[in-house]
Design a protein around this motif. Structure first.
Motif, PDB file in Angstrom:
ATOM      1  N   GLY A 299      42.897  57.224  88.530  1.00  0.00           N
ATOM      2  CA  GLY A 299      42.149  57.830  87.440  1.00  0.00           C
ATOM      3  C   GLY A 299      41.929  56.870  86.285  1.00  0.00           C
ATOM      4  O   GLY A 299      42.222  55.674  86.382  1.00  0.00           O
ATOM      5  N   SER A 300      41.410  57.405  85.185  1.00  0.00           N
ATOM      6  CA  SER A 300      41.176  56.611  83.985  1.00  0.00           C
ATOM      7  C   SER A 300      41.513  57.464  82.776  1.00  0.00           C
ATOM      8  O   SER A 300      41.039  58.598  82.665  1.00  0.00           O
ATOM      9  CB  SER A 300      39.713  56.158  83.923  1.00  0.00           C
ATOM     10  N   PRO A 301      42.359  56.968  81.862  1.00  0.00           N
ATOM     11  CA  PRO A 301      42.810  57.794  80.732  1.00  0.00           C
ATOM     12  C   PRO A 301      42.034  57.573  79.442  1.00  0.00           C
ATOM     13  O   PRO A 301      41.580  56.468  79.152  1.00  0.00           O
ATOM     14  CB  PRO A 301      44.253  57.315  80.546  1.00  0.00           C
ATOM     15  N   ILE A 302      41.872  58.661  78.683  1.00  0.00           N
ATOM     16  CA  ILE A 302      41.453  58.566  77.289  1.00  0.00           C
ATOM     17  C   ILE A 302      42.460  59.372  76.476  1.00  0.00           C
ATOM     18  O   ILE A 302      42.635  60.562  76.697  1.00  0.00           O
ATOM     19  CB  ILE A 302      40.040  59.124  77.046  1.00  0.00           C
ATOM     20  N   MET A 303      43.156  58.715  75.573  1.00  0.00           N
ATOM     21  CA  MET A 303      44.125  59.364  74.703  1.00  0.00           C
ATOM     22  C   MET A 303      43.476  59.600  73.344  1.00  0.00           C
ATOM     23  O   MET A 303      43.334  58.679  72.545  1.00  0.00           O
ATOM     24  CB  MET A 303      45.382  58.503  74.550  1.00  0.00           C
ATOM     25  N   ALA A 304      43.046  60.820  73.099  1.00  0.00           N
ATOM     26  CA  ALA A 304      42.367  61.133  71.839  1.00  0.00           C
ATOM     27  C   ALA A 304      42.832  62.499  71.357  1.00  0.00           C
ATOM     28  O   ALA A 304      42.700  63.484  72.081  1.00  0.00           O
ATOM     29  CB  ALA A 304      40.855  61.132  72.036  1.00  0.00           C
ATOM     30  N   ASP A 305      43.383  62.556  70.124  1.00  0.00           N
ATOM     31  CA  ASP A 305      43.915  63.842  69.656  1.00  0.00           C
ATOM     32  C   ASP A 305      43.467  64.212  68.241  1.00  0.00           C
ATOM     33  O   ASP A 305      43.984  65.161  67.663  1.00  0.00           O
ATOM     34  CB  ASP A 305      45.439  63.872  69.757  1.00  0.00           C
ATOM     35  N   ASP A 306      42.494  63.495  67.673  1.00  0.00           N
ATOM     36  CA  ASP A 306      41.979  63.874  66.361  1.00  0.00           C
ATOM     37  C   ASP A 306      40.928  64.966  66.530  1.00  0.00           C
ATOM     38  O   ASP A 306      40.023  64.854  67.363  1.00  0.00           O
ATOM     39  CB  ASP A 306      41.371  62.661  65.651  1.00  0.00           C
ATOM     40  N   SER A 307      41.040  66.006  65.733  1.00  0.00           N
ATOM     41  CA  SER A 307      40.147  67.153  65.881  1.00  0.00           C
ATOM     42  C   SER A 307      38.678  66.802  65.652  1.00  0.00           C
ATOM     43  O   SER A 307      37.785  67.525  66.088  1.00  0.00           O
ATOM     44  CB  SER A 307      40.560  68.280  64.930  1.00  0.00           C
ATOM     45  N   ASN A 308      38.426  65.677  64.968  1.00  0.00           N
ATOM     46  CA  ASN A 308      37.046  65.279  64.696  1.00  0.00           C
ATOM     47  C   ASN A 308      36.322  64.742  65.929  1.00  0.00           C
ATOM     48  O   ASN A 308      35.082  64.625  65.912  1.00  0.00           O
ATOM     49  CB  ASN A 308      37.012  64.213  63.596  1.00  0.00           C
ATOM     50  N   GLU A 309      37.069  64.392  66.967  1.00  0.00           N
ATOM     51  CA  GLU A 309      36.409  63.811  68.134  1.00  0.00           C
ATOM     52  C   GLU A 309      36.771  64.451  69.475  1.00  0.00           C
ATOM     53  O   GLU A 309      36.169  64.121  70.495  1.00  0.00           O
ATOM     54  CB  GLU A 309      36.711  62.313  68.215  1.00  0.00           C
ATOM     55  N   VAL A 310      37.748  65.359  69.494  1.00  0.00           N
ATOM     56  CA  VAL A 310      38.229  65.845  70.802  1.00  0.00           C
ATOM     57  C   VAL A 310      37.148  66.556  71.611  1.00  0.00           C
ATOM     58  O   VAL A 310      37.126  66.459  72.841  1.00  0.00           O
ATOM     59  CB  VAL A 310      39.470  66.762  70.652  1.00  0.00           C
ATOM     60  N   GLU A 311      36.243  67.252  70.956  1.00  0.00           N
ATOM     61  CA  GLU A 311      35.180  67.928  71.704  1.00  0.00           C
ATOM     62  C   GLU A 311      34.236  66.917  72.348  1.00  0.00           C
ATOM     63  O   GLU A 311      33.835  67.076  73.513  1.00  0.00           O
ATOM     64  CB  GLU A 311      34.416  68.887  70.796  1.00  0.00           C
ATOM     65  N   ASP A 312      33.892  65.865  71.634  1.00  0.00           N
ATOM     66  CA  ASP A 312      33.036  64.817  72.193  1.00  0.00           C
ATOM     67  C   ASP A 312      33.723  64.116  73.363  1.00  0.00           C
ATOM     68  O   ASP A 312      33.099  63.856  74.396  1.00  0.00           O
ATOM     69  CB  ASP A 312      32.682  63.783  71.124  1.00  0.00           C
ATOM     70  N   ILE A 313      35.005  63.804  73.194  1.00  0.00           N
ATOM     71  CA  ILE A 313      35.743  63.112  74.245  1.00  0.00           C
ATOM     72  C   ILE A 313      35.869  63.994  75.482  1.00  0.00           C
ATOM     73  O   ILE A 313      35.642  63.538  76.618  1.00  0.00           O
ATOM     74  CB  ILE A 313      37.138  62.683  73.746  1.00  0.00           C
ATOM     75  N   THR A 314      36.189  65.260  75.285  1.00  0.00           N
ATOM     76  CA  THR A 314      36.303  66.171  76.421  1.00  0.00           C
ATOM     77  C   THR A 314      34.984  66.267  77.183  1.00  0.00           C
ATOM     78  O   THR A 314      34.973  66.349  78.418  1.00  0.00           O
ATOM     79  CB  THR A 314      36.743  67.570  75.938  1.00  0.00           C
ATOM     80  N   THR A 315      33.880  66.227  76.460  1.00  0.00           N
ATOM     81  CA  THR A 315      32.564  66.346  77.085  1.00  0.00           C
ATOM     82  C   THR A 315      32.318  65.250  78.119  1.00  0.00           C
ATOM     83  O   THR A 315      31.712  65.501  79.165  1.00  0.00           O
ATOM     84  CB  THR A 315      31.456  66.300  76.008  1.00  0.00           C
TER      85      THR A 315
END
Length: 274
Positions: free
Chosen positions: A37-53
């Protein structure tokens, strides 16, 4: 049995959004890369929706829970639901504090999870709404053993039916259950409990496997548990033969995840259906 599932992970390279434990985040990233797989570690509320997309699946881990990341978990979870991306929840320490228990139950109310993975105490806390989890370890009285295995399987199936999600109870014996079927898995080694992060790494691997096999979440989750346990067995054998310790064990565990192939995995799986 799980050949295609394992092949899909390596072929599709699922991108996994991790809102996870900062104690183990590096190991989670490395085990994700190792499994294909490939990981993205992102937990700031300002970007989590974009990253999840842009990702294929979402891993929510409560290990180092705080007020800031709760908002991010809910936002990412709702976006993943909207996009029909699979989500795995690791309710680390649920039952150890009212805060953790309340947040776990809040997440279950607001987000639809594909898989929930925890030890027996954490899973019982989810079922009961309260618990007596000690740290991140299951209570001694709550261990799944050969003697109470049938009871534990029934419990897992009922909870799966209630929550409409795959339930994974990990320990000396692992249970992966849906409402009408359960896999009993006996891969793994006790040394896996002697390093920080083996559970968090497993949850990350599950996220990769379900991200690459969205049409077969149940079998994909079981395959991930088997493969992780098998890598632990092989790592222990190396450590024992070379008289090494727990740090080496962690490294070899990740090494073996990067090396394992479909044929070796299927030969080494210790699994039954109930």
């Amino acid at each position: 049995m799980f050949k295609t599932i394992i092949e899909n992970v390596k072929y599709k390279t699922p991108l996994v959004h991790c809102i996870t434990n900062y104690v183990t985040v590096n190991d989670c990233a490395n085990i994700l890369i190792a499994c294909g797989g490939s990981p993205i570690m992102a937990d700031d509320s300002n970007e989590v929706e974009d990253i999840t997309t842009i990702c294929n699946s979402l891993d929510i881990n409560l290990g180092t829970l705080n007020e800031r990341t709760i908002i991010s978990m809910v936002k990412a979870g709702k976006k993943a639901n909207e996009l029909n991306h699979p989500i795995v929840l690791d309710p680390v320490g649920a039952g150890a504090s009212k805060f953790r228990t309340d947040v776990t139950l809040k997440l279950l109310e607001e987000v639809k999870f594909s898989v929930i993975r925890g030890n027996i105490s954490e899973i019982k806390t989810i079922s009961q709404g309260s618990g007596t989890t000690k740290g991140v370890d299951a209570d001694v009285s709550d261990k799944v053993t050969e003697e109470n295995l049938d009871e534990a399987v029934i419990f897992a199936k009922k909870l799966s039916d209630k929550l409409n999600t795959v339930i994974i109870i990990t320990g000396a014996i692992d249970i992966v259950a849906c409402s009408d079927k359960a896999y009993i898995i006996r891969n793994g080694h006790a040394m896996m409990s002697k390093i920080t992060g083996s559970g968090c790494m497993l949850t990350a691997v599950i996220a990769a496997y379900i991200g690459a096999n969205k049409d077969n979440i149940f079998d994909a989750a079981a395959a991930a548990v088997c493969v992780m346990g098998l890598c632990g067995e092989i790592a222990y054998k190396y450590v024992e033969e070379n008289k090494r310790g727990t740090s080496t064990f962690r490294t070899i565990l990740i090494d073996e995840m990067s090396k394992i192939n479909e044929k070796d995995a299927e030969r080494g799986m210790k699994i039954e259906i109930r």
